[in-house]
Structures are given as structure tokens and as C-alpha cells.
Design a protein around this motif. Structure first.
Motif, mmCIF file in Angstrom:
data_model
loop_
_atom_site.group_PDB
_atom_site.id
_atom_site.type_symbol
_atom_site.label_atom_id
_atom_site.label_comp_id
_atom_site.label_asym_id
_atom_site.label_seq_id
_atom_site.Cartn_x
_atom_site.Cartn_y
_atom_site.Cartn_z
ATOM 1 N N VAL A 55 -1.681 92.542 91.142
ATOM 2 C CA VAL A 55 -2.891 92.164 91.997
ATOM 3 C C VAL A 55 -2.095 92.151 93.340
ATOM 4 O O VAL A 55 -1.174 91.194 93.363
ATOM 5 C CB VAL A 55 -3.804 91.229 91.804
ATOM 6 N N ASP A 56 -2.473 92.534 94.453
ATOM 7 C CA ASP A 56 -1.960 92.310 95.875
ATOM 8 C C ASP A 56 -0.580 92.833 96.081
ATOM 9 O O ASP A 56 0.094 92.529 96.953
ATOM 10 C CB ASP A 56 -1.930 90.745 95.911
ATOM 11 N N ALA A 57 -0.223 93.676 95.303
ATOM 12 C CA ALA A 57 1.389 94.395 95.336
ATOM 13 C C ALA A 57 1.336 95.167 96.402
ATOM 14 O O ALA A 57 2.480 95.642 97.212
ATOM 15 C CB ALA A 57 1.812 95.111 94.120
ATOM 16 N N GLY A 58 0.093 95.543 96.805
ATOM 17 C CA GLY A 58 -0.088 96.412 97.958
ATOM 18 C C GLY A 58 -0.491 97.912 97.495
ATOM 19 O O GLY A 58 -0.410 98.871 98.560
ATOM 20 N N LYS A 59 -0.988 98.079 96.465
ATOM 21 C CA LYS A 59 -1.340 99.529 96.036
ATOM 22 C C LYS A 59 -2.539 100.412 96.832
ATOM 23 O O LYS A 59 -2.059 101.411 97.143
ATOM 24 C CB LYS A 59 -1.760 99.392 94.554
ATOM 25 N N SER A 60 -3.305 99.600 97.141
ATOM 26 C CA SER A 60 -4.602 100.124 97.761
ATOM 27 C C SER A 60 -4.207 100.337 99.390
ATOM 28 O O SER A 60 -4.355 101.684 99.639
ATOM 29 C CB SER A 60 -5.873 99.372 98.094
ATOM 30 N N THR A 61 -3.567 99.476 100.031
ATOM 31 C CA THR A 61 -3.007 99.756 101.301
ATOM 32 C C THR A 61 -1.863 101.088 101.304
ATOM 33 O O THR A 61 -1.995 101.758 102.088
ATOM 34 C CB THR A 61 -2.306 98.597 101.618
ATOM 35 N N MET A 62 -1.047 100.991 100.347
ATOM 36 C CA MET A 62 -0.032 101.827 100.298
ATOM 37 C C MET A 62 -0.867 103.386 100.044
ATOM 38 O O MET A 62 -0.334 104.336 100.802
ATOM 39 C CB MET A 62 0.869 101.948 99.262
ATOM 40 N N GLY A 81 -7.154 92.281 109.719
ATOM 41 C CA GLY A 81 -6.828 93.544 110.357
ATOM 42 C C GLY A 81 -5.901 94.761 109.481
ATOM 43 O O GLY A 81 -6.479 95.932 109.392
ATOM 44 N N SER A 82 -5.096 94.140 108.691
ATOM 45 C CA SER A 82 -4.321 95.111 107.607
ATOM 46 C C SER A 82 -5.144 95.643 106.559
ATOM 47 O O SER A 82 -4.999 96.521 105.937
ATOM 48 C CB SER A 82 -3.166 94.505 107.116
ATOM 49 N N PHE A 83 -6.378 95.113 106.439
ATOM 50 C CA PHE A 83 -7.296 95.688 105.311
ATOM 51 C C PHE A 83 -7.963 97.066 105.519
ATOM 52 O O PHE A 83 -8.175 97.434 104.472
ATOM 53 C CB PHE A 83 -8.432 94.587 105.004
ATOM 54 N N ASN A 104 7.934 97.398 97.928
ATOM 55 C CA ASN A 104 6.871 97.491 98.929
ATOM 56 C C ASN A 104 7.024 96.219 99.648
ATOM 57 O O ASN A 104 7.700 95.332 99.228
ATOM 58 C CB ASN A 104 5.530 97.596 98.469
ATOM 59 N N LYS A 105 6.416 96.357 101.095
ATOM 60 C CA LYS A 105 6.366 95.025 101.807
ATOM 61 C C LYS A 105 7.897 94.654 102.148
ATOM 62 O O LYS A 105 7.872 93.538 102.691
ATOM 63 C CB LYS A 105 5.793 93.607 101.002
ATOM 64 N N LEU A 106 8.597 95.553 102.089
ATOM 65 C CA LEU A 106 10.032 95.160 102.702
ATOM 66 C C LEU A 106 10.226 94.942 104.121
ATOM 67 O O LEU A 106 10.865 94.407 104.646
ATOM 68 C CB LEU A 106 10.988 96.193 102.119
ATOM 69 N N ASP A 107 9.069 95.431 105.046
ATOM 70 C CA ASP A 107 8.989 94.937 106.285
ATOM 71 C C ASP A 107 8.846 93.325 106.441
ATOM 72 O O ASP A 107 9.426 93.073 107.398
ATOM 73 C CB ASP A 107 7.895 95.409 106.922
ATOM 74 N N SER A 108 8.128 92.868 105.437
ATOM 75 C CA SER A 108 8.079 91.359 105.646
ATOM 76 C C SER A 108 9.266 90.425 105.420
ATOM 77 O O SER A 108 9.588 89.283 105.675
ATOM 78 C CB SER A 108 7.126 90.831 104.564
#
Ligand code: GDP
Length: 458
Positions: free
Chosen positions: A42-49, A78-80, A179-183
Motif C-alpha cells: 500500500v502506498d508504494a505508488g502503484k496508482s500514481t504510476m 496535488g500529487s493525487f 519507484n519514488k527515486l526522485d525523493s
């Protein structure tokens, strides 16, 4: 008949097949289609990706995204906006997300893709099981942010459970989206550390390292999803994008000449185009055509295919690997339900009340004991069952017996067990005969306790 034994039931009338589907299929230049499942904590960013991916390939229009963006900014998130593309409810979809998204299908010049639904919450594992059983490959989304990886990859996180599950369900190819390697400013060491830990786990879970690709990316910024990253901090990576990887994996070979097997996904009572029942499902094996007689298991009732759709288009026939909608005649809806199998009347799938399987146990809160009651999952099916015998624990690598009749099974063991259904049983085949119908998942109290393959039917 005059007296004596009752006359035998008349043989089922089987409509003649009009076309040779195997020959027809060889003639057409069909675009390859592939199904994949998205897994991860959960929250790994699946939907966003996935939202971002669909947006970047042009499957979602700019106005829809803008609308989502405005609404999510109003809520201070915003990111949602990107996640909303995937998570949108019917109501939200009604506001403009394209039909393609509603069915989670998209197309590139090379391939047609179907994203099989895989919500990340623990309760949704049964849905994931239904999806993964049809997947050609999986995208494992890993949260690389500080602390994010650690919480998703620990014992209670879902990353490992999902990976084990898809492997048990026959998925061999994985794309690991780091994912989220930008962070973490595209930190190369962070990526390598994650790759090392994940690959160690995946190799133990039975994935061939050659079939696993690791891709540094960000669902939020879109880096390395569709376009190669222009990020200066990411010069250390020269592998494919996520989309490139999706296009490069060869889909599972289709068993189009075998006996027909269609797993019923949903049943709609009023036939959309006038048949008596409409079903959606997937052709697991063989081929099917309009006018043909099919046999529904376990009810044993015949039905006639009146018309069909393949991947949303009207069609005369379909082959293994296709997602279909069939309008059926001559069958009462009461004889069909989700999880049933439509099959070749000359070689139907048997309904079994018990079977023997080779299983792998997951992280168990409590050992598995003889006589334990479980819920057996396979695709849409979930049925109460009982472990009727713990036959032996075995060596995972060579299958040799370690201990006969163990008193219980602990975490991470391989074993041979016998399982009996509490009800009337389900249509089933051995794994040798069907990779789709010969795999099972065992759960209890909402936890997945084991997954396995069927060796023998009783
Ligand atoms: P899901 O539960 O796996 O579908 O995760 P979501 O897509 O809902 O994302 C969970 C959270 O992570 C949200 O707050 C996102 O904005 C954030 N997020 C997702 N992808 C990225 C990314 O690539 N980078 C950063 N920094 N945050 C992200």
C-alpha cells in the motif's frame, strides 16, 4: 421405453463448428496482447504510476487530468491527481475518464495491454489472486523513499506476500519498478541496495534472475516510465523504460489447439444482445466460435454461443489468451456463476471433491495442522475446505521427501497435502493438464497461508 431400466439420457446435441479457428487465427495479423498485474505494498505508488503511464502514452486526455489536478489541489493533495485516474469510482469515471481506462486497457503500436486489477490493501489479496492467475507478467512497485522501502519489505508488508503469490500463480517475468527515486535524488547506492535485497528474496521465491528487470523510476514525475529520463542525476542507468520492458517480455504461449476452457469472471443475467445469459471471462485454453455448443462446469448444462466480443470488439471466434464477453442461449442463468468453467462438451472439466497438492507455506502466524479448515481460492472461486492429510514435507529443490506424516507445517516449508472441499467440490484439473485450473491458494482468517499446484484428483 417400455418398463425395465430407465432410458439413458439422450446425448447432448452438439452444434457443428463452422470455422477452423486455428487456421483463421494463423491468417490474421493480430497485434500481440498481454495481461499484467500490478503488485506492491500500500502506498508504494502503484496508482500514481499507472495513472502517469496512461497519461504519458496519451490514453487520458489533458482536460481530465487538469480537472483531477484542480480538485486534488483544492484538497491540498496535488500529487493525487494521477492516482485518481486509476482509483476513480464510477462517478469519477462518468466525469470524463476514457472508456479505455474503465476497462484498464491501453494500446501501443506494438501491443494491446490489459492491466488486471490489483488493489494494494491486505483485504484485496483474493482479487489479486483472480487477476494474477491471468497475468503474463507482473510489475512489482517498490517504494524507494527513505523508510518506505523498509516498511513495505518487512515481514508484515505486502511486497513479499504479493511476489510469492504471483510466482505461485505461474507468473515468471517481473518488472521491478524501483519507484519514488526522485525523493532520494536518484541515489545510485540506494537503488543498488534495494536491487540487492529484492533480488535475493525473489531468487529464493523461485524467480529466475534472468526474468527480472529493475528500473529506477518515478511515477510522480514520469521519469523512465514512457520516456527515457533526462534527469542529470540518473546518468548511471541506461536500461529500458517501464513501457519498454512491458513491450519486451514475450507473452505466455497460447494453448489455442487444446480443449476449450473459459474461466467465467462475471455473469450478467439479461443477455445484452438477446441471448439468455451474458458472461465475461478469459479463454484459458483452446478456441471458441459463434454457434458452438459449450458445456458449463460444474452444472453440466450445455449452452450455445449466440454472439461474442473479444477485447470489446464484436467477433466470430476467440482463442486462448483473449478476454471475452459471450452471449449464451439455451441455458438458465441459475446454472452459471463466477468461477465456473465453460468447456469442450467432448472433454469437459471434472468436478472434484478432494485432491492432492504440492504447496509452499507462507509466513504463518500459527502452524498448519491436520484437519484445519481453510478457504481455497482459485481465480474467482473461494470455497471452504479441510486439510484432510499432511502427507509429507519435501525438499523444495528436488522434491525428495523429508518427513512423512508431519504433525504440522511451519512457515516457508514445502509439503504434499490432501485437501477435501466441505461443499460439492469445484471443476479442477491437474497442473500438468492445466496451468490455470491446477493451481490453488489457501487462506484462513484473511491471511494467505500457502499456495500450490494440483498433482492428483480424487
Ligand atoms: P498505491 O497505494 O500503491 O496505489 O500508492 P499511491 O499511488 O496512492 O501513492 C501513495 C503516495 O505516494 C501518494 O502520496 C503519492 O503522491 C506518493 N507517490 C507516488 N509515486 C511517487 C513518486 O514517484 N515519487 C514521490 N516522491 N511520491 C510518490
Amino acid at each position: 421405453a417400455t418398463g425395465g431400466a430407465p432410458a439413458p439420457a439422450p446425448p447432448i446435441k452438439i452444434a457443428r463448428k463452422k470455422v477452423n479457428v486455428v487456421e483463421e487465427y494463423a491468417k490474421v495479423d493480430v497485434k500481440e496482447s498481454a495481461n499484467f498485474v500490478i503488485i506492491g505494498h500500500v502506498d508504494a505508488g502503484k496508482s500514481t504510476m499507472m495513472g502517469r503511464l496512461l497519461y504519458d502514452i496519451g490514453a487520458v486526455d489533458e482536460r481530465t487530468i487538469q480537472k483531477f489536478r484542480k480538485e486534488s489541489e483544492k484538497m491540498g493533495k496535488g500529487s493525487f491527481a494521477l492516482a485518481w485516474v486509476m482509483d476513480s469510482t464510477d462517478e469519477e469515471r462518468a466525469r470524463g475518464v476514457t472508456v479505455d481506462i474503465a476497462t484498464n486497457q491501453f494500446e501501443t503500436p506494438k501491443r494491446k495491454f490489459t492491466i488486471l486489477d490489483a488493489p494494494g490493501h491486505a483485504d484485496f489479496v483474493p482479487n489479486m489472486i483472480a487477476g494474477a492467475a491471468q497475468a503474463d507478467f507482473a510489475v512489482l512497485v517498490i517504494d524507494a523513499s527513505t523508510g518506505g522501502f523498509e516498511s513495505g519489505f518487512n515481514v508484515r508488508g505486502q511486497t513479499k506476500e504479493h511476489a510469492l503469490l504471483v510466482r505461485s500463480l505461474g507468473v515468471q517475468n517481473l518488472i521491478v519498478a524501483v519507484n519514488k527515486l526522485d525523493s532520494v535524488d536518484w541515489n545510485h547506492e540506494r537503488f543498488e541496495e534495494i536491487e540487492m535485497q529484492v533480488s535475493q528474496f525473489l531468487t529464493n521465491a523461485g524467480f529466475d534472475p534472468q526474468n527480472v528487470q529493475y528500473i529506477p523510476c518515478s511515477g510522480l514525475t514520469g521519469e523512465n516510465l514512457v520516456k527515457r529520463s533526462a534527469e542529470p542525476a540518473l546518468t548511471w542507468f541506461n536500461g529500458p523504460t517501464v513501457l519498454g520492458a512491458l513491450e519486451s517480455i514475450a507473452p505466455t504461449a497460447r494453448a489455442i489447439e487444446k480443449s476449450l476452457r473459459i474461466s467465467v469472471q462475471d455473469v450478467y443475467k439479461a443477455g445484452v444482445t438477446g441471448g439468455s445469459v451474458t458472461i465475461s471471462g478469459r479463454v484459458d485454453a483452446g478456441n471458441v466460435q459463434v454457434g458452438e455448443t459449450v458445456h458449463a462446469a460444474p452444472s453440466g448444462e450445455p449452452a450455445t454461443v449466440k454472439s461474442m466480443q473479444v477485447n470489446d470488439d464484436i467477433a466470430d471466434w476467440a482463442v486462448a489468451g483473449s478476454n471475452v464477453v459471450l452471449n449464451l442461449n439455451d441455458i438458465d442463468p441459475m446454472h452459471l456463476k463466477a468461477g465456473d468453467i465453460l468447456c469442450d462438451p467432448l472433454n469437459p472439466v471434472p468436478t472434484v471433491r478432494a485432491f492432492r497438492a504440492r504447496i509452499i507455506t507462507f509466513d504463518l502466524a500459527r502452524p498448519i495442522t491436520n484437519g484445519a479448515t481453510i478457504v481455497l481460492h482459485r481465480g474467482r472461486i473461494n470455497e471452504a475446505a479441510r486439510i484432510q492429510a499432511l502427507v509429507a514435507t519435501i525438499d523444495r529443490a528436488d522434491g525428495q521427501i523429508i518427513k512423512k506424516k508431519p504433525r504440522h507445517l511451519a512457515s516457508g516449508q514445502s509439503a504434499v497435502v490432501e485437501i477435501a472441499f466441505l461443499g460439492n467440490g469445484i471443476p479442477m484439473e491437474t497442473f500438468k493438464d492445466s496451468k490455470d485450473l491446477g493451481r490453488v491458494i489457501l487462506r484462513t482468517g484473511g491471511d494467505t497461508i500457502a499456495a500450490g499446484i494440483v498433482d492428483e484428483l480424487f
